[in-house]
Design a protein around this motif. Structure first.
Motif, PDB file in Angstrom:
ATOM      1  N   ASN A 120       8.338 -15.158  14.951  1.00 17.61           N
ATOM      2  CA  ASN A 120       6.941 -14.949  15.322  1.00 17.61           C
ATOM      3  C   ASN A 120       6.840 -14.242  16.668  1.00 17.61           C
ATOM      4  OD1 ASN A 120       6.527 -16.794  17.590  1.00 17.61           O
ATOM      5  ND2 ASN A 120       6.651 -18.472  16.126  1.00 17.61           N
ATOM      6  N   ASP A 121       5.659 -13.715  16.951  1.00 21.36           N
ATOM      7  CA  ASP A 121       5.514 -12.813  18.084  1.00 21.36           C
ATOM      8  C   ASP A 121       5.769 -13.481  19.425  1.00 21.36           C
ATOM      9  OD1 ASP A 121       3.234 -14.351  17.885  1.00 21.36           O
ATOM     10  OD2 ASP A 121       1.819 -12.688  17.987  1.00 21.36           O
ATOM     11  N   ALA A 122       5.321 -14.716  19.623  1.00 25.12           N
ATOM     12  CA  ALA A 122       5.502 -15.362  20.916  1.00 25.12           C
ATOM     13  C   ALA A 122       6.966 -15.692  21.169  1.00 25.12           C
ATOM     14  CB  ALA A 122       4.645 -16.621  21.003  1.00 25.12           C
ATOM     15  N   ASN A 123       7.666 -16.187  20.153  1.00 23.93           N
ATOM     16  CA  ASN A 123       9.097 -16.457  20.313  1.00 23.93           C
ATOM     17  C   ASN A 123       9.848 -15.184  20.682  1.00 23.93           C
ATOM     18  OD1 ASN A 123       8.986 -19.175  19.721  1.00 23.93           O
ATOM     19  ND2 ASN A 123       9.570 -18.946  17.585  1.00 23.93           N
ATOM     20  N   ALA A 124       9.560 -14.123  19.955  1.00 23.59           N
ATOM     21  CA  ALA A 124      10.268 -12.863  20.188  1.00 23.59           C
ATOM     22  C   ALA A 124       9.935 -12.285  21.557  1.00 23.59           C
ATOM     23  CB  ALA A 124       9.918 -11.865  19.084  1.00 23.59           C
ATOM     24  N   ALA A 125       8.665 -12.335  21.946  1.00 22.86           N
ATOM     25  CA  ALA A 125       8.279 -11.827  23.260  1.00 22.86           C
ATOM     26  C   ALA A 125       8.926 -12.642  24.370  1.00 22.86           C
ATOM     27  CB  ALA A 125       6.763 -11.849  23.406  1.00 22.86           C
ATOM     28  N   ALA A 126       9.045 -13.949  24.166  1.00 29.92           N
ATOM     29  CA  ALA A 126       9.730 -14.796  25.148  1.00 29.92           C
ATOM     30  C   ALA A 126      11.170 -14.344  25.323  1.00 29.92           C
ATOM     31  CB  ALA A 126       9.681 -16.253  24.703  1.00 29.92           C
ATOM     32  N   LEU A 127      11.828 -14.005  24.223  1.00 32.33           N
ATOM     33  CA  LEU A 127      13.216 -13.548  24.301  1.00 32.33           C
ATOM     34  C   LEU A 127      13.307 -12.198  25.001  1.00 32.33           C
ATOM     35  CD1 LEU A 127      16.100 -14.345  23.500  1.00 32.33           C
ATOM     36  CD2 LEU A 127      15.776 -13.042  21.387  1.00 32.33           C
ATOM     37  N   ALA A 128      12.373 -11.295  24.715  1.00 27.48           N
ATOM     38  CA  ALA A 128      12.380  -9.984  25.378  1.00 27.48           C
ATOM     39  C   ALA A 128      12.188 -10.129  26.879  1.00 27.48           C
ATOM     40  CB  ALA A 128      11.291  -9.091  24.785  1.00 27.48           C
ATOM     41  N   GLU A 129      11.281 -11.012  27.301  1.00 25.18           N
ATOM     42  CA  GLU A 129      11.069 -11.221  28.727  1.00 25.18           C
ATOM     43  C   GLU A 129      12.311 -11.831  29.381  1.00 25.18           C
ATOM     44  OE1 GLU A 129       8.624 -10.251  30.623  1.00 25.18           O
ATOM     45  OE2 GLU A 129       7.375  -9.444  29.018  1.00 25.18           O
ATOM     46  N   THR A 130      13.021 -12.675  28.635  1.00 22.97           N
ATOM     47  CA  THR A 130      14.248 -13.276  29.167  1.00 22.97           C
ATOM     48  C   THR A 130      15.373 -12.258  29.234  1.00 22.97           C
ATOM     49  OG1 THR A 130      13.614 -15.408  28.204  1.00 22.97           O
ATOM     50  CG2 THR A 130      15.912 -15.147  28.853  1.00 22.97           C
ATOM     51  N   ARG A 131      15.488 -11.453  28.197  1.00 24.06           N
ATOM     52  CA  ARG A 131      16.582 -10.492  28.124  1.00 24.06           C
ATOM     53  C   ARG A 131      16.395  -9.333  29.105  1.00 24.06           C
ATOM     54  NH1 ARG A 131      19.305 -12.814  25.599  1.00 24.06           N
ATOM     55  NH2 ARG A 131      18.982 -12.537  23.385  1.00 24.06           N
ATOM     56  N   TRP A 132      15.155  -8.813  29.182  1.00 26.62           N
ATOM     57  CA  TRP A 132      14.935  -7.567  29.910  1.00 26.62           C
ATOM     58  C   TRP A 132      13.753  -7.596  30.884  1.00 26.62           C
ATOM     59  CZ3 TRP A 132      14.624  -6.041  24.270  1.00 26.62           C
ATOM     60  CH2 TRP A 132      15.900  -5.804  23.729  1.00 26.62           C
ATOM     61  N   GLY A 133      12.925  -8.601  30.824  1.00 26.50           N
ATOM     62  CA  GLY A 133      11.650  -8.542  31.537  1.00 26.50           C
ATOM     63  C   GLY A 133      11.539  -9.457  32.733  1.00 26.50           C
ATOM     64  N   ALA A 134      10.361 -10.074  32.879  1.00 23.96           N
ATOM     65  CA  ALA A 134      10.044 -10.865  34.066  1.00 23.96           C
ATOM     66  C   ALA A 134      10.927 -12.095  34.224  1.00 23.96           C
ATOM     67  CB  ALA A 134       8.573 -11.294  34.005  1.00 23.96           C
ATOM     68  N   ALA A 135      11.475 -12.626  33.140  1.00 21.35           N
ATOM     69  CA  ALA A 135      12.289 -13.848  33.195  1.00 21.35           C
ATOM     70  C   ALA A 135      13.786 -13.562  33.206  1.00 21.35           C
ATOM     71  CB  ALA A 135      11.948 -14.759  32.018  1.00 21.35           C
ATOM     72  N   ARG A 136      14.143 -12.314  33.409  1.00 17.59           N
ATOM     73  CA  ARG A 136      15.566 -11.975  33.425  1.00 17.59           C
ATOM     74  C   ARG A 136      16.280 -12.745  34.540  1.00 17.59           C
ATOM     75  NH1 ARG A 136      18.037  -5.812  33.419  1.00 17.59           N
ATOM     76  NH2 ARG A 136      20.213  -6.396  33.087  1.00 17.59           N
ATOM     77  N   GLY A 137      17.398 -13.370  34.193  1.00 19.41           N
ATOM     78  CA  GLY A 137      18.172 -14.135  35.165  1.00 19.41           C
ATOM     79  C   GLY A 137      17.841 -15.615  35.186  1.00 19.41           C
ATOM     80  N   TYR A 138      16.817 -16.039  34.441  1.00 17.11           N
ATOM     81  CA  TYR A 138      16.449 -17.452  34.377  1.00 17.11           C
ATOM     82  C   TYR A 138      17.045 -18.103  33.123  1.00 17.11           C
ATOM     83  CZ  TYR A 138      13.046 -16.564  38.085  1.00 17.11           C
ATOM     84  OH  TYR A 138      12.443 -16.228  39.272  1.00 17.11           O
TER      85      TYR A 138
END
Length: 330
Positions: A120-138
């Motif tokens: 689903n979109d929220a799960n996938a967006a969460a992963l994108a933010e973790t992999r490449w976005g605002a949450a990278r490194g967390y």
């Protein structure tokens, strides 16, 4: 035969909605190299809907996919739930009546001979933010998209937390008021029913109706029609210094902060990322929300948790789909 993942290969991200399909070619660093949009056929049966998806993919990356050794690592798809992320079966999404227990991942994998993942979109967006976005490194990431609805995703040590049945992460349907308004899901007092775009608009209309002689820029933006007030108008009025709009947004911020306090006490994330149109509108309040978290938490260090605006905005679905098939997720 499924090709081995190539660390330098791009990924195709697909964002399927009730009326549109957005497709993008995403490089290993999470940059959307090229993208396109096309209509989704959601009321014509499963095969025309699948054909709409394959045509959208072909129009974007047909030449790359048709080569003898496609330099594509996989295809990741954001689709409305309910769905099973383990099998890639779309179960029965309300705004995609074309698909009922439809094996979307398997059908596309057979067609393109490469890995295909669906979430689903929220799960996938969460992963994108973790992999490449605002949450990278967390390590422990809580993501919320706040717009017409509220969707959430949880990423722990680089992996989406799906729970036992694959249905975890429905944070938008956490009730914070069991006597509150009934949500579209059927539960009373869900944060979605209290703080998403339609709830903000409804609160604006109620306040305008009760305002009497109190003037508001919201009403000007609505052309004098109270029923025409929207959450976007509230945001524009606030930016222009309108007191009633400020009151509405401060109430929304308080509701969201109470909800996030529950999230922090449950998950103890090391970052909170918020995306979506309403989140962008509320971003000037993020520091206030973070500083008020201790009021709503037993966690004594809750105010240390960064509250960040998402990196991917309108393209969150494309980036999210791609993140599902990025090398670290394969």
């Amino acid at each position: 035969m499924t090709p081995r993942p190539n660390n330098e290969a791009a990924v195709i991200g697909v964002d399927i909605g009730g009326t549109k399909i957005a497709v993008g070619l995403v490089d290993p660093a999470g940059k959307i190299v090229t993208q396109g949009r096309s209509p989704m056929i959601s009321n014509g049966g499963p095969e025309p809907a699948l054909q709409a998806v394959t045509e959208a993919i072909r129009s974007l990356a047909g030449d790359v996919l048709s080569g003898p050794e496609p330099e594509i690592q996989g295809i990741g798809i954001c689709a409305p739930g309910p769905l099973d992320p383990n099998t890639g079966v779309v179960i029965n999404p309300p705004n995609l009546p074309c698909w009922r227990n439809f094996p979307l991942a398997a059908r596309l994998a057979d067609l393109y001979r490469m890995p295909v993942k669906v979430d689903n979109d929220a799960n996938a967006a969460a992963l994108a933010e973790t992999r490449w976005g605002a949450a990278r490194g967390y390590r422990y990431v809580f993501y919320a998209t706040v717009g017409t609805g509220i969707g959430t995703g949880i990423v722990l040590d680089g992996r989406i937390y799906h729970g036992h049945t694959g249905a975890a992460g429905e944070g938008g349907h956490m009730s914070i008021d069991y006597r509150g308004p009934r949500c579209a899901c059927g539960k009373p007092g869900c944060i979605e029913a209290l703080a998403a775009g339609p709830a903000i608009a409804a609160r604006a209309r109620a306040k305008l109706s009760a305002a009497g002689s109190r003037h508001s820029a919201i009403l000007d933006l609505a052309g004098g029609n109270i029923e025409g007030a929207t959450s976007e108008m509230v945001g524009k009025a606030y930016a222009a210094g309108d007191p009633l709009a400020a009151e509405i947004l401060h109430e929304t911020v308080e509701l969201l902060t109470a909800w996030l306090g529950n999230i922090v006490d449950l998950l103890d994330p090391d970052v909170i990322v918020m995306g979506g149109g309403v989140a962008a509108m509320l971003s000037p309040f993020f520091d206030e929300m973070k500083n008020r978290l201790p009021t709503w938490c037993v966690n004594p260090r809750s105010s240390e948790i960064p509250l960040l605006l998402a990196h991917y905005k309108a393209d969150a679905g494309i980036a999210g789909g791609a993140a599902l098939c990025s090398d670290a997720s394969m």
